[in-house]
Design a protein around this motif. Structure first.
Motif, mmCIF file in Angstrom:
data_model
loop_
_atom_site.group_PDB
_atom_site.id
_atom_site.type_symbol
_atom_site.label_atom_id
_atom_site.label_comp_id
_atom_site.label_asym_id
_atom_site.label_seq_id
_atom_site.Cartn_x
_atom_site.Cartn_y
_atom_site.Cartn_z
ATOM 1 N N GLY A 1 -8.045 -14.796 16.743
ATOM 2 C CA GLY A 1 -8.615 -15.796 15.849
ATOM 3 C C GLY A 1 -7.732 -16.176 14.684
ATOM 4 O O GLY A 1 -8.217 -16.653 13.651
ATOM 5 N N GLU A 2 -6.410 -15.978 14.818
ATOM 6 C CA GLU A 2 -5.457 -16.333 13.768
ATOM 7 C C GLU A 2 -4.799 -17.679 14.098
ATOM 8 O O GLU A 2 -4.643 -18.034 15.269
ATOM 9 C CB GLU A 2 -4.374 -15.256 13.647
ATOM 10 N N PRO A 3 -4.366 -18.426 13.086
ATOM 11 C CA PRO A 3 -3.682 -19.698 13.345
ATOM 12 C C PRO A 3 -2.375 -19.484 14.096
ATOM 13 O O PRO A 3 -1.678 -18.492 13.879
ATOM 14 C CB PRO A 3 -3.413 -20.251 11.939
ATOM 15 N N GLN A 4 -2.047 -20.429 14.973
ATOM 16 C CA GLN A 4 -0.784 -20.349 15.693
ATOM 17 C C GLN A 4 0.353 -20.785 14.784
ATOM 18 O O GLN A 4 0.191 -21.627 13.905
ATOM 19 C CB GLN A 4 -0.836 -21.223 16.942
ATOM 20 N N LEU A 5 1.534 -20.178 14.996
ATOM 21 C CA LEU A 5 2.709 -20.445 14.176
ATOM 22 C C LEU A 5 3.902 -20.721 15.069
ATOM 23 O O LEU A 5 3.903 -20.385 16.254
ATOM 24 C CB LEU A 5 3.015 -19.245 13.263
ATOM 25 N N ALA A 6 4.943 -21.291 14.467
ATOM 26 C CA ALA A 6 6.164 -21.566 15.219
ATOM 27 C C ALA A 6 7.110 -20.372 15.229
ATOM 28 O O ALA A 6 8.168 -20.410 15.831
ATOM 29 C CB ALA A 6 6.883 -22.776 14.629
ATOM 30 N N ASP A 7 6.751 -19.293 14.509
ATOM 31 C CA ASP A 7 7.562 -18.081 14.434
ATOM 32 C C ASP A 7 8.908 -18.297 13.748
ATOM 33 O O ASP A 7 9.858 -17.568 13.983
ATOM 34 C CB ASP A 7 7.801 -17.478 15.824
#
Length: 445
Positions: free
Chosen positions: A425-431
């Motif tokens: 349930g965490e926001p997706q990131l581009a890393d």
């Protein structure tokens, strides 16, 4: 965003990891896990144990993956498997000569307790193996039912709440999908009729999926990448992944090749050769088995440097792969790569890579990660092909077979991390970390 949190089952109870092929890779994994449990070694190379993940939080935004995601505890894992040789895991590990005897003797009691079940084996798929610890059967359906019984018995005897299966057996001979593999009904009829094109790995996969057990294909075999077994996986809501563990030379390719592509440098040719002396090398000494591995290894660059993407840079690329069986090398595979590239105005350059790697040392943590992650997928209700596990595989399966797989290891890691974030349930990131995040990361490692 999918609501995984609302249906993510906890990792309660024991997880059973079933392994067809208790050879060098499997015994190195099992001995390593036992050593880690006794705090005499570290699980280096396993993202599930040593890796971090970046989160978009004010605090604690770079936790260990195992602290962020509810994975099975390696202290709550039971190992079992099948092999064509009857040696227990301690004896097999000594024979493989991957790990030092002193380490193996420190976990001798635990390893001796794990004895292989008789294998579902067809020598025509691995002609250079001559083990006799194999099941008798009348039809391949009967053979599959015996494997299913093994699965049920193991689960009951070891008190496991869940199981996964990871193929660590040999590379099988090359064959292509046929009508037998097109539908589940045709496949089951093929089992009843002893169809020659149903390989042992398919029998294990069929048995696992019938029992609701997730299956990972760690070899380049044609196994769960056929419509019949994907139909069964969908029918029973079971996740699958494959294929072929990404360890030595191919690992280097998926690191180096994306860099060349990113800098828009041209590639004229990439010659790869290896020497390997373990059981895998012996099996691959047969041309029919090597063909299977060759197709898998070639696919990596074929997709990263796809000529349609940029014909001026990759249109004439020549890619050659060789594997040579050399017994003195043992499990210590050595690879050589000669890369002919060209830059500004077409001027030629070369890159040479000599990788003296330890095949099973690189593969063992991959098996652990894949087992723990595909168990997570099962508990999260994720069925079918798990593309997010492509990070670990040479020839990744795709859910849409018309789509080329992603081979760039850095993009694969982003997908893996974003899947874990989504599950939790965490926001997706581009890393792509900011400097402050990198400082925190270095402090936490």
């Amino acid at each position: 965003m999918k609501d995984f949190n609302g249906r993510l089952a906890p990792a309660d109870g024991k997880l059973g990891i079933l392994i067809p092929g208790l050879g060098a890779v499997a015994t190195t994994l099992i001995a390593g896990v036992m050593a880690v449990r006794k705090d005499i070694a570290q699980p280096v190379g396993a993202l599930t144990q040593m890796g971090n993940i970046r989160l978009n939080r004010a605090t604690d935004n770079y936790p260990k993956i195992k602290d962020f995601v509810p994975l099975a505890d390696i202290n709550e894992v039971e190992f079992g498997g099948w092999d064509v040789y009857e040696a227990n895991v301690f004896e097999a590990a000594l024979h493989a000569k991957v790990l030092e005897p002193m380490l193996l003797h420190a976990v001798k009691e635990e390893l001796q307790a794990i004895r292989p079940m008789k294998a579902a084996f067809d020598r025509s798929y691995a002609k250079n193996l001559d083990g006799t610890h194999v099941k008798d059967f009348t039809t391949k359906l009967d053979l599959a039912e015996q494997v299913r019984a093994d699965i049920r018995n193991f689960k009951a005897e070891r008190g496991c709440s869940r199981l996964v299966m990871v193929w660590c057996g040999s590379t099988e001979i090359y064959h292509e999908p046929s009508e037998t593999h097109r539908t589940l009904a045709a496949f089951e009829e093929g089992l009843r009729q002893n169809a020659a094109n149903i390989a042992p790995s398919m029998i294990y996969a069929y048995a696992a999926l019938k029992e609701g057990v997730p299956y990972v294909n760690g070899a380049p075999n044609l196994t769960v990448d056929v419509p019949a077994l994907l139909e069964l996986a969908a029918l029973n809501g079971v996740p699958v992944a494959g294929k072929d563990f990404k360890t030595g030379q191919t690992l280097m390719k998926t690191i180096v090749a994306p860099g060349l592509q990113t800098r828009a440098l041209g590639v004229k040719g990439w010659f790869s050769t290896n020497i390997l002396g373990n059981r895998d090398g012996l099996v691959l000494d047969d041309p029919d088995n090597f063909k299977t591995k060759e197709v898998s290894k070639l696919s990596v660059l074929d997709d990263i440097f796809h000529p349609e993407t940029n014909p001026a840079l990759y249109g004439d690329m020549h890619h050659k792969v060789r594997i040579n069986y050399y017994p003195p090398a043992g499990d210590n595979k050595e690879s050589w790569d000669n890369i002919d590239i060209f830059g500004w105005l077409g001027y030629p350059m070369q890159i040479k890579i000599n990788f003296l790697c330890r095949d099973s040392i690189l593969a063992a943590p991959l098996v652990l990660d894949l087992a723990l992650f595909i168990d997570l997928a099962q508990r999260a209700g994720m069925s079918g092909v798990q593309e997010w596990l492509s990070f670990y595989l040479k020839s990744p399966q795709t859910e849409d077979v018309s789509q080329r797989p992603e081979h760039d290891i850095f993009k694969q890691l982003v997908t893996l991390h974003n899947t874990l974030r989504e599950v939790m349930g965490e926001p997706q990131l581009a890393d792509i970390a900011e400097p402050a995040d990198l400082t925190e990361a270095s402090d936490s490692l």
